[in-house]
Design a protein around this motif. Structure first.
Motif, short mmCIF file in Angstrom:
data_model
loop_
_atom_site.label_atom_id
_atom_site.label_comp_id
_atom_site.label_asym_id
_atom_site.label_seq_id
_atom_site.Cartn_x
_atom_site.Cartn_y
_atom_site.Cartn_z
N ARG A 75 21.27 -9.12 35.95
CA ARG A 75 20.56 -7.80 36.13
C ARG A 75 21.54 -7.40 34.84
O ARG A 75 20.37 -6.93 33.67
CB ARG A 75 21.06 -6.76 37.09
CG ARG A 75 20.08 -5.79 36.96
CD ARG A 75 19.99 -5.06 37.39
NE ARG A 75 21.99 -4.10 37.38
CZ ARG A 75 22.49 -4.02 38.72
NH1 ARG A 75 22.10 -5.09 40.43
NH2 ARG A 75 23.82 -4.20 39.11
N GLU A 76 22.77 -7.18 34.78
CA GLU A 76 23.02 -7.09 32.61
C GLU A 76 22.92 -7.68 32.26
O GLU A 76 22.09 -7.08 30.91
CB GLU A 76 24.17 -6.99 33.46
CG GLU A 76 25.41 -6.12 31.86
CD GLU A 76 26.93 -5.98 32.02
OE1 GLU A 76 27.40 -5.64 30.92
OE2 GLU A 76 27.55 -6.29 33.08
N LYS A 95 24.10 -5.09 19.79
CA LYS A 95 23.90 -3.74 20.93
C LYS A 95 22.51 -3.74 19.26
O LYS A 95 22.01 -2.73 18.78
CB LYS A 95 24.92 -2.86 21.11
CG LYS A 95 26.12 -3.72 21.43
CD LYS A 95 25.59 -3.66 23.00
CE LYS A 95 27.09 -4.36 23.61
NZ LYS A 95 26.85 -4.22 24.93
N GLU A 127 20.27 -6.27 28.84
CA GLU A 127 20.31 -5.99 27.64
C GLU A 127 20.08 -6.39 26.47
O GLU A 127 19.51 -7.08 25.08
CB GLU A 127 22.21 -6.85 27.10
CG GLU A 127 22.61 -7.16 25.26
CD GLU A 127 24.05 -7.63 25.66
OE1 GLU A 127 24.45 -7.44 24.15
OE2 GLU A 127 24.87 -7.55 26.81
N PRO A 185 24.13 -8.79 39.97
CA PRO A 185 24.82 -7.36 38.78
C PRO A 185 24.90 -7.88 37.39
O PRO A 185 23.98 -7.62 36.23
CB PRO A 185 26.04 -7.02 39.67
CG PRO A 185 25.62 -7.34 41.20
CD PRO A 185 24.73 -8.09 41.33
N GLN A 186 25.67 -9.31 37.03
CA GLN A 186 25.54 -9.68 36.30
C GLN A 186 24.31 -10.47 35.56
O GLN A 186 24.41 -10.43 34.28
CB GLN A 186 26.15 -10.99 36.12
CG GLN A 186 26.74 -11.99 35.32
CD GLN A 186 28.00 -13.12 35.16
OE1 GLN A 186 28.51 -13.79 36.88
NE2 GLN A 186 28.49 -13.77 34.23
N GLY A 214 17.49 0.93 31.74
CA GLY A 214 18.87 0.41 30.84
C GLY A 214 19.11 1.70 30.56
O GLY A 214 20.39 2.49 29.23
#
Length: 251
Positions: free
Chosen positions: A121-122, A250, A126, A118-119, A70
């Protein structure tokens, strides 16, 4: 809990016919990269408290590899080249099995499966990156684990407070709390630990110590069945799956 034999077979299937020499070199480089990365992101040693007790306890390589991915870390890119992340994690699964770290192997396998979407993984990237940097959930569910016993509840609180869900970190945290419950005056002015002690008092839970790998404790003076490493690992797996654990701002 998924059997290691199945996890190993899934990892080998993912790797395909990677030459043994190449696999071994990749595994050595990944482990060395993880150790270097944790030294870089954990910051200076805290002066005191639970954070200091956990400072020297490395997270599992699975989390550190996900964080490196990441972070678009150049050292990670140089190490893995054009190898797909799922294959990198598959190599780590086998390395952890060889090192005798069942929990580490399961975490690497879980990440390997999540990286296929992909979803997913994201979301996972995070989550891991926030947790490793000590981010707190924006909203904490007060009733999420109401049906669980006192031990599980304090374990989930420790996970929220520290961002750590790995077995070794929790063992160190319990050892620290055993000492602090015996001498609470030693943590005056440490709000994080005071909150944990207040929660323990509300639950009536007293840690007695760790003997032969089992955590001994009482609830309102009544001795409870000691918690084995296997049971602790099972509970931590449940906590890692809780959506509130690491959803935060974040990093």
């Amino acid at each position: 809990m998924t059997k290691l034999s199945f996890i190993e077979s899934e990892a080998r299937r993912n790797l395909g016919r990677m030459p043994a020499q190449k696999l071994e070199a990749l595994q050595r480089n990944l482990i060395a990269l993880c150790e270097k990365h944790w030294s870089a992101i954990r910051g200076p040693e805290p002066a005191s408290g639970l954070a200091r007790a956990l400072w020297a306890v490395n997270p599992h390589c699975a989390d550190l590899i996900v964080d490196l991915y990441g972070d678009f870390d150049p050292g990670f890119s140089d190490t893995v080249g054009h190898l797909q992340p799922t294959k990198v994690l598959a190599a780590l699964v086998l390395a952890e099995i060889e090192r005798g770290d069942a929990e580490g192997a399961r975490l690497a396998h879980e990440a390997m499966m999540l990286f296929e979407s992909p979803q997913a993984r994201e979301i996972h990237v995070e989550s891991v990156r926030s947790r490793l940097r000590g981010a707190r959930p924006e909203r904490e569910s007060r009733h999420k684990h109401e049906h669980h016993d006192a031990f599980f509840k304090i374990l989930s609180l420790l996970a929220r407070q520290t961002g750590r869900c790995d077995l070794q970190a929790m063992v160190v945290a319990v050892e620290y709390l055993v000492a602090i419950q015996a001498h609470p005056e030693a943590i005056a002015g440490d709000p994080e630990v005071m909150r944990i002690l207040e929660f323990l008092q509300d639950m009536g839970l007293d840690f007695q110590g760790i003997e032969e790998g089992r955590i001994h404790y009482t609830v309102r003076g009544v001795p409870k069945k000691p918690v084995s490493g296997k049971r602790l690992e099972d509970m931590l797996a449940q906590i890692r799956g809780s959506p509130w654990l690491c959803k935060s701002g974040k990093p």
